[in-house]
Enzyme design. Structure first.
Site, PDB file in Angstrom:
ATOM      1  N   HIS A   1       0.858  -1.181   0.000  1.00  0.00           N
ATOM      2  CA  HIS A   1       0.000   0.000   0.000  1.00  0.00           C
ATOM      3  C   HIS A   1       0.893   1.230   0.000  1.00  0.00           C
ATOM      4  O   HIS A   1       2.004   1.212   0.516  1.00  0.00           O
ATOM      5  CB  HIS A   1      -0.871  -0.044   1.264  1.00  0.00           C
ATOM      6  CG  HIS A   1      -1.952   0.990   1.316  1.00  0.00           C
ATOM      7  ND1 HIS A   1      -1.701   2.298   1.669  1.00  0.00           N
ATOM      8  CD2 HIS A   1      -3.292   0.905   1.117  1.00  0.00           C
ATOM      9  CE1 HIS A   1      -2.833   2.978   1.658  1.00  0.00           C
ATOM     10  NE2 HIS A   1      -3.809   2.164   1.319  1.00  0.00           N
TER      11      HIS A   1
ATOM     12  N   ASP B   1       2.960  -4.093   8.200  1.00  0.00           N
ATOM     13  CA  ASP B   1       1.716  -3.367   7.975  1.00  0.00           C
ATOM     14  C   ASP B   1       0.582  -4.340   8.246  1.00  0.00           C
ATOM     15  O   ASP B   1       0.299  -5.230   7.456  1.00  0.00           O
ATOM     16  CB  ASP B   1       1.687  -2.853   6.533  1.00  0.00           C
ATOM     17  CG  ASP B   1       0.339  -2.235   6.145  1.00  0.00           C
ATOM     18  OD1 ASP B   1      -0.576  -2.210   6.982  1.00  0.00           O
ATOM     19  OD2 ASP B   1       0.224  -1.788   4.990  1.00  0.00           O
TER      20      ASP B   1
ATOM     21  N   GLN C   1      -4.623  -4.976   7.142  1.00  0.00           N
ATOM     22  CA  GLN C   1      -5.574  -5.941   6.591  1.00  0.00           C
ATOM     23  C   GLN C   1      -5.523  -7.295   7.289  1.00  0.00           C
ATOM     24  O   GLN C   1      -6.278  -8.195   6.932  1.00  0.00           O
ATOM     25  CB  GLN C   1      -5.312  -6.131   5.091  1.00  0.00           C
ATOM     26  CG  GLN C   1      -5.486  -4.880   4.260  1.00  0.00           C
ATOM     27  CD  GLN C   1      -6.931  -4.397   4.210  1.00  0.00           C
ATOM     28  OE1 GLN C   1      -7.869  -5.131   4.518  1.00  0.00           O
ATOM     29  NE2 GLN C   1      -7.119  -3.146   3.840  1.00  0.00           N
TER      30      GLN C   1
ATOM     31  N   LYS D   1     -10.861  -0.442  10.483  1.00  0.00           N
ATOM     32  CA  LYS D   1     -11.030  -1.652   9.675  1.00  0.00           C
ATOM     33  C   LYS D   1     -11.445  -2.855  10.515  1.00  0.00           C
ATOM     34  O   LYS D   1     -11.670  -3.935   9.981  1.00  0.00           O
ATOM     35  CB  LYS D   1      -9.737  -1.961   8.911  1.00  0.00           C
ATOM     36  CG  LYS D   1      -9.334  -0.907   7.887  1.00  0.00           C
ATOM     37  CD  LYS D   1      -8.068  -1.293   7.169  1.00  0.00           C
ATOM     38  CE  LYS D   1      -7.523  -0.167   6.301  1.00  0.00           C
ATOM     39  NZ  LYS D   1      -8.380   0.150   5.147  1.00  0.00           N
TER      40      LYS D   1
ATOM     41  N   CYS E   1      -4.761   2.350  -3.813  1.00  0.00           N
ATOM     42  CA  CYS E   1      -3.519   2.887  -3.235  1.00  0.00           C
ATOM     43  C   CYS E   1      -2.356   1.920  -3.419  1.00  0.00           C
ATOM     44  O   CYS E   1      -1.500   1.774  -2.535  1.00  0.00           O
ATOM     45  CB  CYS E   1      -3.702   3.219  -1.751  1.00  0.00           C
ATOM     46  SG  CYS E   1      -4.935   4.490  -1.436  1.00  0.00           S
TER      47      CYS E   1
END
Length: 402
Positions: A116, A193, A196, A219, A357
């Site tokens: 991302h 990261d 997700q 999220k 993104c």
């Protein structure tokens, strides 16, 4: 489940809403909404300052949320939990405070083409500022990362390896635990990261042995504007704050100041109190359901969606077939993804369309943009069936373009 999410009960364009954009942001359960309302109605005050009752309540709620986060990702201590505005802020903090201080010309930062922009641009800026070089792990044809390819890139010059745990485009789950071991063997730190991954699977930062881990509340059923940076205590203690002002200081003089201990030295100014309270409520909600149950539900739903989407001629799916998270990315022939999303919206179905993104990944996929349907704990096979039916209608509408 649906009754716990008030927003999902509405109609869009005369059709019951099917929300398939949770990878962008999840919907909020009633318990989170009520937690926010209760805070503002009864406990609203600044934290760590006043000795009055409201101040004490607000501080207890804010720090209580930090304890929930630490337990949720299995951190060793609440001192390793920094509240931020989100994943983007957390990753930028690592890049600006840690990487800029340790990187120099000749050093290397290892990434993947699937990152991302939030886990790409900060490292570009570090490279420009320090003279370090960006290197990329080669992806396999299905978009996955293999350890032999990581071994080819990581070496004694590597200072940072930064990677998404789960791709927001292809649903790939990267072997970050094994990659962290490779990074550490060469003296590099591992940055993950987790935007997700954290909402969809059980996360244990000690087991992963990552050095930094970032994720967002919005999220995972929490409010917008709240996120977390986890960092190993020794690394966080070695880092300088990136924001300066009230509440992050221990003592201030006219010409010099020093900082509070962890985690507060990184939380200057009035923090995101209500957001932390809402995130704490979201964690309670997710843990009551069970992260293993959520992962199993999403995996089954994703496989069902992959099977159903494969039935549509002219539809191209991206990424590996086996999915552990509920995310499918596709293109419907030559129909632009924005047109697909617009037609689906007319049927009350919300999906994402664009480059997500991830422009370098789009170029790797040889696609300017894609459509993405992402599922969460409130979605069902009936939602997938609605998606398939609407895509078939879209295909018929555009005719030769599909």
């Amino acid at each position: 489940m649906l009754e716990q999410f008030p927003i999902l009960k509405q109609e869009i364009n005369g059709h019951p809403l099917v929300y398939l954009d949770s990878a962008a942001t999840s919907q909020k359960p009633r318990v989170v909404i009520e937690a926010l309302q209760h805070y503002y109605e009864f406990d609203n005050a600044n934290v760590h300052r006043g000795v009055h009752t409201l101040g004490s309540r607000a501080t207890d709620a804010y720090e209580g949320a930090r304890e929930k986060v630490a337990k949720f990702i299995h951190a060793k201590s609440t001192k390793e939990i920094i509240f931020t505005r989100g994943t983007t802020t957390a990753l930028n903090m690592v890049a600006a405070s840690y990487a800029r201080s340790v990187c120099k010309e000749g050093d290397e930062i290892v990434l993947t083409p699937m990152e991302h922009h939030s886990n790409l641009i900060p490292w570009q800026q570090v490279a420009k500022a320090t003279g370090a070089t960006l290197k990329y792990v080669t992806l396999q044809p299905d978009g996955t990362v293999t350890l032999p390819e990581v071994e080819k890139v990581v070496n004694s010059n590597t200072k940072v390896v930064s990677m998404a745990y789960v791709s927001n485009v292809m649903g790939v789950v990267n072997p970050v635990k094994e990659i962290a071991a490779i990074a550490h063997r060469h003296g590099a730190v591992m940055v993950v990261d987790g935007a997700q991954s954290t909402p969809h699977m059980k996360v244990d930062v000690q087991d992963l042995d990552c050095d930094f881990y970032a994720f967002s509340g919005h999220k995972m059923c929490g409010p917008t504007g709240i996120g977390v940076l986890y960092g190993k205590k020794a690394l966080l203690e070695s880092m300088e704050p990136v924001e300066f002002g009230g509440e992050m200081i221990d003592e201030v003089g006219l010409y010099d100041s020093n900082w509070k201990e962890l985690p507060w030295k990184f939380e200057g100014g009035t923090p995101i109190i209500a957001g932390a309270v809402g995130l704490g409520a979201a964690i309670d909600f997710l843990e009551e359901i069970g992260m293993n149950q959520i992962e199993e539900h999403e995996s089954k739903l994703a496989m069902y969606a992959m099977d159903r989407l494969s039935e549509i001629s002219g539809l191209k799916l991206y990424g590996p077939r086996d999915r552990k998270v509920g995310l499918v990315t596709f293109n419907l022939g030559e129909v632009h993804p924005h047109d697909v999303a617009t037609v689906l919206d007319a049927s009350g179905i919300a999906i994402r369309a664009g480059h997500h993104c991830c422009q370098p990944l789009m170029r790797w996929l040889e696609a300017s943009s894609t459509a993405r349907a992402s599922f969460y704990l409130y979605n069902t096979e009936q939602d997938v069936d609605r998606l398939i039916s609407a895509l078939i209608q879209t295909k018929e509408y555009f005719g030769d373009a599909t």
